[in-house]
Design a protein around this motif. Structure first.
Motif, PDB file in Angstrom:
ATOM      1  N   ASP A   7      31.159 -25.410  27.830  1.00 39.79           N
ATOM      2  CA  ASP A   7      32.385 -24.873  28.419  1.00 39.79           C
ATOM      3  C   ASP A   7      33.091 -25.995  29.194  1.00 39.79           C
ATOM      4  O   ASP A   7      32.451 -26.721  29.959  1.00 39.79           O
ATOM      5  N   PRO A   8      34.411 -26.159  29.014  1.00 39.31           N
ATOM      6  CA  PRO A   8      35.143 -27.219  29.723  1.00 39.31           C
ATOM      7  C   PRO A   8      34.990 -27.152  31.249  1.00 39.31           C
ATOM      8  O   PRO A   8      34.925 -28.191  31.907  1.00 39.31           O
ATOM      9  N   ALA A   9      34.889 -25.949  31.803  1.00 43.19           N
ATOM     10  CA  ALA A   9      34.715 -25.825  33.259  1.00 43.19           C
ATOM     11  C   ALA A   9      33.367 -26.398  33.689  1.00 43.19           C
ATOM     12  O   ALA A   9      33.262 -27.053  34.733  1.00 43.19           O
ATOM     13  N   ARG A  10      32.336 -26.180  32.881  1.00 43.87           N
ATOM     14  CA  ARG A  10      31.019 -26.742  33.200  1.00 43.87           C
ATOM     15  C   ARG A  10      31.037 -28.265  33.081  1.00 43.87           C
ATOM     16  O   ARG A  10      30.354 -28.959  33.830  1.00 43.87           O
ATOM     17  N   LEU A  11      31.783 -28.766  32.104  1.00 44.50           N
ATOM     18  CA  LEU A  11      31.921 -30.221  31.967  1.00 44.50           C
ATOM     19  C   LEU A  11      32.584 -30.824  33.205  1.00 44.50           C
ATOM     20  O   LEU A  11      32.182 -31.899  33.666  1.00 44.50           O
ATOM     21  N   ASP A  12      33.583 -30.121  33.733  1.00 40.28           N
ATOM     22  CA  ASP A  12      34.260 -30.605  34.949  1.00 40.28           C
ATOM     23  C   ASP A  12      33.296 -30.642  36.138  1.00 40.28           C
ATOM     24  O   ASP A  12      33.322 -31.577  36.939  1.00 40.28           O
ATOM     25  N   ILE A  13      32.445 -29.619  36.238  1.00 35.66           N
ATOM     26  CA  ILE A  13      31.456 -29.578  37.323  1.00 35.66           C
ATOM     27  C   ILE A  13      30.486 -30.751  37.178  1.00 35.66           C
ATOM     28  O   ILE A  13      30.175 -31.440  38.155  1.00 35.66           O
ATOM     29  N   LEU A  14      30.010 -30.984  35.957  1.00 34.54           N
ATOM     30  CA  LEU A  14      29.104 -32.113  35.718  1.00 34.54           C
ATOM     31  C   LEU A  14      29.792 -33.429  36.063  1.00 34.54           C
ATOM     32  O   LEU A  14      29.211 -34.282  36.745  1.00 34.54           O
ATOM     33  N   ARG A  15      31.024 -33.578  35.624  1.00 36.19           N
ATOM     34  CA  ARG A  15      31.780 -34.807  35.885  1.00 36.19           C
ATOM     35  C   ARG A  15      31.913 -35.051  37.387  1.00 36.19           C
ATOM     36  O   ARG A  15      31.682 -36.158  37.870  1.00 36.19           O
ATOM     37  N   SER A  16      32.245 -34.008  38.141  1.00 38.10           N
ATOM     38  CA  SER A  16      32.361 -34.145  39.598  1.00 38.10           C
ATOM     39  C   SER A  16      31.034 -34.521  40.227  1.00 38.10           C
ATOM     40  O   SER A  16      30.974 -35.371  41.119  1.00 38.10           O
ATOM     41  N   PHE A  17      29.976 -33.890  39.758  1.00 40.03           N
ATOM     42  CA  PHE A  17      28.653 -34.176  40.306  1.00 40.03           C
ATOM     43  C   PHE A  17      28.267 -35.630  40.080  1.00 40.03           C
ATOM     44  O   PHE A  17      27.858 -36.327  41.022  1.00 40.03           O
ATOM     45  N   VAL A  18      28.393 -36.115  38.848  1.00 40.03           N
ATOM     46  CA  VAL A  18      27.958 -37.493  38.590  1.00 40.03           C
ATOM     47  C   VAL A  18      28.896 -38.503  39.253  1.00 40.03           C
ATOM     48  O   VAL A  18      28.454 -39.589  39.632  1.00 40.03           O
ATOM     49  N   GLN A  19      30.162 -38.136  39.426  1.00 40.24           N
ATOM     50  CA  GLN A  19      31.072 -39.030  40.154  1.00 40.24           C
ATOM     51  C   GLN A  19      30.639 -39.167  41.605  1.00 40.24           C
ATOM     52  O   GLN A  19      30.762 -40.234  42.199  1.00 40.24           O
ATOM     53  N   SER A  20      30.071 -38.087  42.177  1.00 39.24           N
ATOM     54  CA  SER A  20      29.579 -38.163  43.558  1.00 39.24           C
ATOM     55  C   SER A  20      28.381 -39.118  43.659  1.00 39.24           C
ATOM     56  O   SER A  20      28.053 -39.587  44.744  1.00 39.24           O
ATOM     57  N   LEU A  21      27.757 -39.411  42.525  1.00 40.04           N
ATOM     58  CA  LEU A  21      26.644 -40.357  42.485  1.00 40.04           C
ATOM     59  C   LEU A  21      27.117 -41.761  42.104  1.00 40.04           C
ATOM     60  O   LEU A  21      26.299 -42.661  41.927  1.00 40.04           O
ATOM     61  N   GLY A  22      28.425 -41.908  41.926  1.00 40.64           N
ATOM     62  CA  GLY A  22      28.976 -43.204  41.558  1.00 40.64           C
ATOM     63  C   GLY A  22      28.962 -43.476  40.069  1.00 40.64           C
ATOM     64  O   GLY A  22      29.065 -44.624  39.639  1.00 40.64           O
ATOM     65  N   LEU A  23      28.840 -42.424  39.258  1.00 42.89           N
ATOM     66  CA  LEU A  23      28.800 -42.583  37.806  1.00 42.89           C
ATOM     67  C   LEU A  23      30.046 -41.974  37.177  1.00 42.89           C
ATOM     68  O   LEU A  23      30.595 -41.001  37.693  1.00 42.89           O
ATOM     69  N   ASN A  24      30.466 -42.525  36.079  1.00 46.56           N
ATOM     70  CA  ASN A  24      31.583 -41.960  35.319  1.00 46.56           C
ATOM     71  C   ASN A  24      31.040 -41.178  34.140  1.00 46.56           C
ATOM     72  O   ASN A  24      29.966 -41.474  33.624  1.00 46.56           O
ATOM     73  N   PHE A  25      31.820 -40.186  33.715  1.00 42.02           N
ATOM     74  CA  PHE A  25      31.459 -39.399  32.537  1.00 42.02           C
ATOM     75  C   PHE A  25      32.724 -39.111  31.754  1.00 42.02           C
ATOM     76  O   PHE A  25      33.772 -38.813  32.332  1.00 42.02           O
ATOM     77  N   ALA A  26      32.619 -39.185  30.451  1.00 41.91           N
ATOM     78  CA  ALA A  26      33.772 -39.054  29.555  1.00 41.91           C
ATOM     79  C   ALA A  26      34.523 -37.747  29.788  1.00 41.91           C
ATOM     80  O   ALA A  26      33.941 -36.728  30.146  1.00 41.91           O
ATOM     81  N   LYS A  27      35.841 -37.810  29.564  1.00 46.97           N
ATOM     82  CA  LYS A  27      36.670 -36.606  29.619  1.00 46.97           C
ATOM     83  C   LYS A  27      36.961 -36.153  28.205  1.00 46.97           C
ATOM     84  O   LYS A  27      36.898 -36.928  27.269  1.00 46.97           O
TER      85      LYS A  27
END
Length: 184
Positions: A124-144
């Motif tokens: 689900d795109p909303a879950r992807l956004d949550i994952l993206r935010s989480f890993v960004q808080s760890l200093g990591l990027n994740f594809a959009k």
């Protein structure tokens, strides 16, 4: 891979636990050059490495999540929750079980017999956004994007290997995935 279904019977040559098999593979047991090592364990690990290489080339999602064990007090209350060790012997058995299911499904398809498949929808795109935010808080990027290839998830998991965040990121990636459904 070639295979053909045959009637079979399992005859156990030894009662080995996952830990026993891993110890034999690692050479940490007395008599590790035994018949069991050379005729059973070594060929199983060779086949496992081949299956793992094929899975890696396919780009299958490679989550490594610890199992937990609840330890109870004598009166039945929870004493503690322990992390169970995860060995290659666990992965070996999992990969062989998956391969057996694939072979069974292919046989049923070839014979045009009805069969149920375990199917995962795209996350689900909303879950992807949550994952993206989480890993960004760890200093990591994740594809959009709306459809993220499995290779992107595996790349993210690879970046956190042997870090304090590895388990949390594996859990987050798992939660991002759609639940499996069974469908003909």
């Amino acid at each position: 891979m070639r295979f053909r279904p045959l009637p079979w019977l399992i005859r156990s040559a030894a009662r080995l636990t996952y830990r026993d098999v891993q110890a034999i593979q690692d050479g940490h047991t007395p008599g590790s050059e035994s018949l069991i090592t050379t005729t059973i364990v070594a060929p199983l690990y060779a086949a496992y490495r081949t299956l793992k290489q094929a899975r890696d080339e396919r780009g299958a999602l490679d989550l490594d999540l610890p199992e937990r064990r609840v330890v109870l007090c004598p009166d039945g209350r929870v004493d503690r929750i322990e992390k169970r060790p995860r060995f290659d012997s666990h992965r070996l058995i999992e990969d062989f079980m998956i391969q057996a299911n694939v072979c069974a499904a292919e046989t049923l398809e070839q014979r045009r017999m009805p069969c149920m498949f375990r199917v995962h929808d795209a996350p689900d795109p909303a879950r992807l956004d949550i994952l993206r935010s989480f890993v960004q808080s760890l200093g990591l990027n994740f594809a959009k994007g709306q459809r993220i290839p499995t290779a992107q998830f595996n790349a993210l998991l690879g970046r956190v290997t042997d870090t304090p965040h590895a388990t949390a990121v594996h859990q987050a990636v798992l939660r991002t995935q759609s639940l499996a459904i069974y469908d003909p």
